[in-house]
Scaffold this active site. Structure first.
Site, PDB file in Angstrom:
ATOM      1  N   GLU A 138       0.701  -1.775  -0.149  1.00 44.54           N
ATOM      2  CA  GLU A 138      -0.336  -0.144   0.195  1.00 44.54           C
ATOM      3  C   GLU A 138       0.888   1.332  -0.313  1.00 44.54           C
ATOM      4  OE1 GLU A 138      -1.615   0.627   4.182  1.00 44.54           O
ATOM      5  OE2 GLU A 138      -3.309   1.750   3.115  1.00 44.54           O
ATOM      6  N   LYS A 195      -9.504   2.486  -2.306  1.00 47.49           N
ATOM      7  CA  LYS A 195      -9.546   1.630  -0.467  1.00 47.49           C
ATOM      8  C   LYS A 195     -11.156   1.953   0.035  1.00 47.49           C
ATOM      9  CE  LYS A 195      -7.002   1.507   4.027  1.00 47.49           C
ATOM     10  NZ  LYS A 195      -5.652   1.884   4.712  1.00 47.49           N
ATOM     11  N   CYS A 249      -5.018  -2.941   3.069  1.00 49.88           N
ATOM     12  CA  CYS A 249      -4.582  -2.990   4.637  1.00 49.88           C
ATOM     13  C   CYS A 249      -6.099  -2.982   5.349  1.00 49.88           C
ATOM     14  CB  CYS A 249      -3.804  -1.284   4.703  1.00 49.88           C
ATOM     15  SG  CYS A 249      -3.182  -1.671   5.969  1.00 49.88           S
TER      16      CYS A 249
HETATM   17  N1  CDV Z   1      -2.967   1.620   7.014  1.00 48.72           N
HETATM   18  C1  CDV Z   1      -4.002   0.908   7.752  1.00 48.72           C
HETATM   19  O1  CDV Z   1      -4.953   0.871   7.029  1.00 48.72           O
HETATM   20  N2  CDV Z   1      -3.673   0.575   8.805  1.00 48.72           N
HETATM   21  C2  CDV Z   1      -4.980   0.281   9.822  1.00 48.72           C
HETATM   22  C3  CDV Z   1      -4.491   0.466  10.950  1.00 48.72           C
HETATM   23  C4  CDV Z   1      -4.710   1.714  11.164  1.00 48.72           C
HETATM   24  C5  CDV Z   1      -4.684  -0.202  11.610  1.00 48.72           C
HETATM   25  C6  CDV Z   1      -4.817  -1.604   9.276  1.00 48.72           C
HETATM   26  O2  CDV Z   1      -5.817  -1.894   9.642  1.00 48.72           O
HETATM   27  O3  CDV Z   1      -3.830  -1.402   9.623  1.00 48.72           O
END
Ligand code: CDV
Length: 312
Positions: A46, A123, A168
């Site tokens: 990401e 996202k 993510c």
């Molecule tokens: N970049 C992200 O989406 N990070 C989140 C953190 C904030 C928990 C994740 O779900 O890994």
């Protein structure tokens, strides 16, 4: 057998001061390693062209703009596109996208082996907050800098397989995987930047955070009988550590490759897309076993409503 040799190209820390050119040079080095290992598809993390900038509170729009790409490929990434095209290798990577209309998204793209962009995902599940939060040990301002993705969860035909992407925080949401699963996805590629500590709970051990990441990716793979390639940006970015632990998960939910370092590191695995068939035809044969008449709440509400009508 429909085998794709996949490279999961974990990246170590990118500092605020690092240039796009320096980062792309590192990506090309990983790409070269993947080409030598016989990979035909390489997945990067990401927001992998820069540091994880949403940890920094910014008010100046001109400063914010410096973290976004207005076209792809662009001057900085073109050398990577050229190298991949020459080697006939497809790639997928994440970056901050500013559209011609001025919208801002946390985006991941997928190319074919001729380096045509054949897939784009933005996202959907943006974590964090939009204003400076003095109660956190550090900031996570994705809700300030990005809009939620507007493309849904698309699945693309590429390299004789059905491919989708998550980014993510999306990996923590079973709905996201199921949206892809219901389109027959066989390979899910996702990148992450996850802080090693919880900004709101200093007692949460890093091992638990990595466990949660694995747990979600393994469950998503198993419950949709798909390969999951989860790739970290890791290491210490200007005093802010991100955990590593990139993994490749088989459609039976088992981890088949895991990163050993928190730096630039390539995982390689020959992933047979036909290995997705058994689960899809048996325990997760959605057509036979799903009971949509009982799933209304999943799309009908966001927060909790208790049976007595009070809201959580
Ligand atoms: N970049 C992200 O989406 N990070 C989140 C953190 C904030 C928990 C994740 O779900 O890994």
């Amino acid at each position: 057998m429909r085998e794709i040799v996949i490279g999961a190209a974990q990246m170590g820390a990118i500092q605020k001061a690092d240039s796009r050119d320096a980062v792309v040079a590192r990506m090309i080095a990983l790409l070269d390693e993947a080409i030598a290992a016989g990979c035909t598809l390489v997945v990067f993390p990401e927001l992998c062209l820069t540091t994880f900038f949403p940890r920094w509170y910014m008010e100046d729009e001109a400063e914010v703009a410096t973290w976004f790409e207005t076209e792809m490929p662009n001057a900085a990434t073109q050398p990577m596109f050229d190298r991949a095209r020459e080697a006939n290798v497809a790639i997928s990577f994440g970056y901050a996208e500013k559209t011609p209309e001025g919208q801002h998204f946390n985006t991941q793209i997928l190319t074919d082996q001729a380096m045509n962009i054949v897939g784009k995902y933005r996202k959907v599940h943006l974590p964090g907050h939009s204003e400076f939060d003095p109660d956190r040990a550090f900031q996570h301002l994705e809700k300030r800098y990005f809009e939620p993705g507007d493309l849904g969860f698309p699945v693309f035909r590429n390299m004789d397989a059905w491919m989708g992407m998550l980014i993510c925080n999306d990996r923590r949401w079973p709905e996201a995987y199921r949206e892809l699963g219901l389109q027959g996805v066989e390979l899910i590629m996702l990148g992450y930047n996850t802080p090693t500590t919880n900004s709101q709970n200093p007692d949460e051990p890093p091992s638990m955070r990595e466990f949660h990441s694995d747990l979600c990716c393994q469950a998503g793979a198993y419950q949709n009988s798909a390969w999951v390639v989860a790739v970290a940006k890791a290491g210490d970015e200007d005093g802010h550590p991100l955990f590593a632990g990139s993994i490749i998960v088989a459609p039976n939910g088992m981890i088949v490759q895991k990163a050993k370092t928190d730096g630039d590191e390539l995982l390689v695995h020959a992933c047979d897309m036909d290995a997705t068939k058994f689960g899809k035809a048996t325990i997760f044969d959605f057509k036979r076993h799903r009971r949509t008449e009982h799933y209304g709440r999943i799309t009908g509400q966001t927060g909790v409503i208790y049976p007595d009508g009070t809201k959580g």
